[in-house]
Structures are given as C-alpha cells and as structure tokens.
Design a protein around this motif. Sequence first.
Motif, PDB file in Angstrom:
ATOM      1  N   HIS A  24       0.740  -1.276   0.088  1.00 49.45           N
ATOM      2  CA  HIS A  24      -0.013   0.014  -0.083  1.00 49.45           C
ATOM      3  C   HIS A  24       0.860   1.220   0.038  1.00 49.45           C
ATOM      4  CE1 HIS A  24      -2.649   3.030   1.322  1.00 49.45           C
ATOM      5  NE2 HIS A  24      -3.765   2.152   1.424  1.00 49.45           N
ATOM      6  N   PRO A  25       0.730   2.159  -0.937  1.00 56.24           N
ATOM      7  CA  PRO A  25       1.577   3.294  -0.835  1.00 56.24           C
ATOM      8  C   PRO A  25       1.673   4.365   0.357  1.00 56.24           C
ATOM      9  CG  PRO A  25      -0.304   3.624  -2.699  1.00 56.24           C
ATOM     10  CD  PRO A  25      -0.479   2.243  -1.646  1.00 56.24           C
ATOM     11  N   ALA A  26       0.828   4.250   1.393  1.00 56.99           N
ATOM     12  CA  ALA A  26       0.834   4.801   2.580  1.00 56.99           C
ATOM     13  C   ALA A  26       1.427   3.641   3.685  1.00 56.99           C
ATOM     14  CB  ALA A  26      -0.382   5.161   3.237  1.00 56.99           C
ATOM     15  N   VAL A  27       1.993   2.512   3.353  1.00 55.00           N
ATOM     16  CA  VAL A  27       2.569   1.766   4.367  1.00 55.00           C
ATOM     17  C   VAL A  27       4.034   1.808   3.889  1.00 55.00           C
ATOM     18  CG1 VAL A  27       2.685  -0.678   5.262  1.00 55.00           C
ATOM     19  CG2 VAL A  27       0.479   0.503   4.651  1.00 55.00           C
ATOM     20  N   PHE A  28       4.339   0.638   2.926  1.00 52.83           N
ATOM     21  CA  PHE A  28       5.804   0.590   2.370  1.00 52.83           C
ATOM     22  C   PHE A  28       6.060   0.794   0.936  1.00 52.83           C
ATOM     23  CE2 PHE A  28       5.976  -2.334   6.193  1.00 52.83           C
ATOM     24  CZ  PHE A  28       6.711  -1.355   7.284  1.00 52.83           C
ATOM     25  N   GLY A  29       4.894   0.717   0.281  1.00 50.56           N
ATOM     26  CA  GLY A  29       4.967   0.708  -1.265  1.00 50.56           C
ATOM     27  C   GLY A  29       5.392  -0.613  -1.989  1.00 50.56           C
ATOM     28  N   GLU A  30       5.572  -0.577  -3.319  1.00 48.56           N
ATOM     29  CA  GLU A  30       6.218  -1.607  -4.043  1.00 48.56           C
ATOM     30  C   GLU A  30       7.478  -2.216  -3.684  1.00 48.56           C
ATOM     31  OE1 GLU A  30       4.767  -3.635  -6.338  1.00 48.56           O
ATOM     32  OE2 GLU A  30       2.806  -2.844  -5.527  1.00 48.56           O
ATOM     33  N   VAL A  31       8.246  -1.334  -3.188  1.00 48.84           N
ATOM     34  CA  VAL A  31       9.615  -1.865  -2.384  1.00 48.84           C
ATOM     35  C   VAL A  31       9.477  -2.999  -1.362  1.00 48.84           C
ATOM     36  CG1 VAL A  31      10.785   0.243  -2.912  1.00 48.84           C
ATOM     37  CG2 VAL A  31       9.859  -0.206  -0.766  1.00 48.84           C
ATOM     38  N   ALA A  32       8.212  -3.069  -0.891  1.00 49.93           N
ATOM     39  CA  ALA A  32       7.839  -4.261   0.154  1.00 49.93           C
ATOM     40  C   ALA A  32       7.281  -5.494  -0.405  1.00 49.93           C
ATOM     41  CB  ALA A  32       6.897  -3.450   1.204  1.00 49.93           C
ATOM     42  N   HIS A  33       7.177  -5.528  -1.778  1.00 48.87           N
ATOM     43  CA  HIS A  33       6.514  -6.578  -2.283  1.00 48.87           C
ATOM     44  C   HIS A  33       7.267  -7.988  -1.946  1.00 48.87           C
ATOM     45  CE1 HIS A  33       4.032  -8.793  -5.286  1.00 48.87           C
ATOM     46  NE2 HIS A  33       5.302  -9.411  -5.782  1.00 48.87           N
ATOM     47  N   LEU A  34       6.769  -9.042  -1.385  1.00 51.76           N
ATOM     48  CA  LEU A  34       7.291 -10.285  -0.760  1.00 51.76           C
ATOM     49  C   LEU A  34       7.069 -11.281  -1.910  1.00 51.76           C
ATOM     50  CD1 LEU A  34       6.246 -10.885   2.842  1.00 51.76           C
ATOM     51  CD2 LEU A  34       8.157  -9.669   1.991  1.00 51.76           C
ATOM     52  N   LYS A  35       7.934 -11.996  -2.254  1.00 54.77           N
ATOM     53  CA  LYS A  35       7.704 -13.066  -3.260  1.00 54.77           C
ATOM     54  C   LYS A  35       7.748 -14.514  -2.381  1.00 54.77           C
ATOM     55  CE  LYS A  35      10.724 -10.738  -6.955  1.00 54.77           C
ATOM     56  NZ  LYS A  35       9.871  -9.766  -7.127  1.00 54.77           N
TER      57      LYS A  35
END
Length: 142
Positions: A24-35
Amino acid sequence: MIALPPIPGAAINDLDAINAVLTHPAVFGEVAHLKDIGSGLIVSVPGVVVGFQEVRPRVHECHQAVVPEMRGRPALEIMRRVRDWWWATQPSDLMIAPIPEHKKPARFLMHLLGFQRIGPYRAVSNDGIEREYVAYQMERPQ
C-alpha cells in the motif's frame, strides 16, 4: 497445519493478502513486495498484517503493518485478538518488537497491547540504513 485465529477474514501466510497491506502506498509501497514468506508466521486480516519470526527458541519478534483506513481502534482490536490467539496456540514465552523511534502512534499501540518498553537502540533496516528504534517486549501471560 496452524489453526487460523478466530478473526473474520484472517489468513496465515497468504502472500497476496500480505502484499496488499505491505505494498500500500501509505505503508511501504512496492519496495515491500514479498515473493515468499520465509520461515515466519504472518497473520493477515484485510488491512492489517502481524508477522512473527523466531529469533531464539521460544522467543519471537513481532512486526505489524496497517493501512491508514484500519489504523486506530480497528487495528487495536484485531491485534489484541491476534495476540490472544498467539499466546493460546504458539510455543512462545516472549515477544519482542522493534518500533522505529519516529513512529509515535505505533509505540503508543504497543503500550495498549500490553508490551513494555525495553529501551532505545540503533539497527540497520532492510533498506540498509541505520535507524533509531525502541524495543518492546511482552512475556507469556501466566
């Protein structure tokens, strides 16, 4: 197989539900995407993620992420239910939680959940930057 907590919409290690909160943009954004999940146990409820990672036998580090719409009382109620489920079902004697120094609402939430402040420390974040944190702990209720 781990039993789900008795919370409507709860899931365990559901990568899509976890990423919906973390990215979510207001949490961590795409950099936090887990695989992948790794060796942790992550409880997700729409808008809230609570993760547990064993750091020593029977000692778990706890992390939370909450989208803005769920912050405040809704997150507190969900996290209380996750906490109670954790103590009732998991082999753990101590939960610890590092909270960034600048996250005052998150630090206040830790007090409302029953965590005790241990003290400040510096640690390197996942992004490689050293930051100030405040450590909290909660022992298994007797």
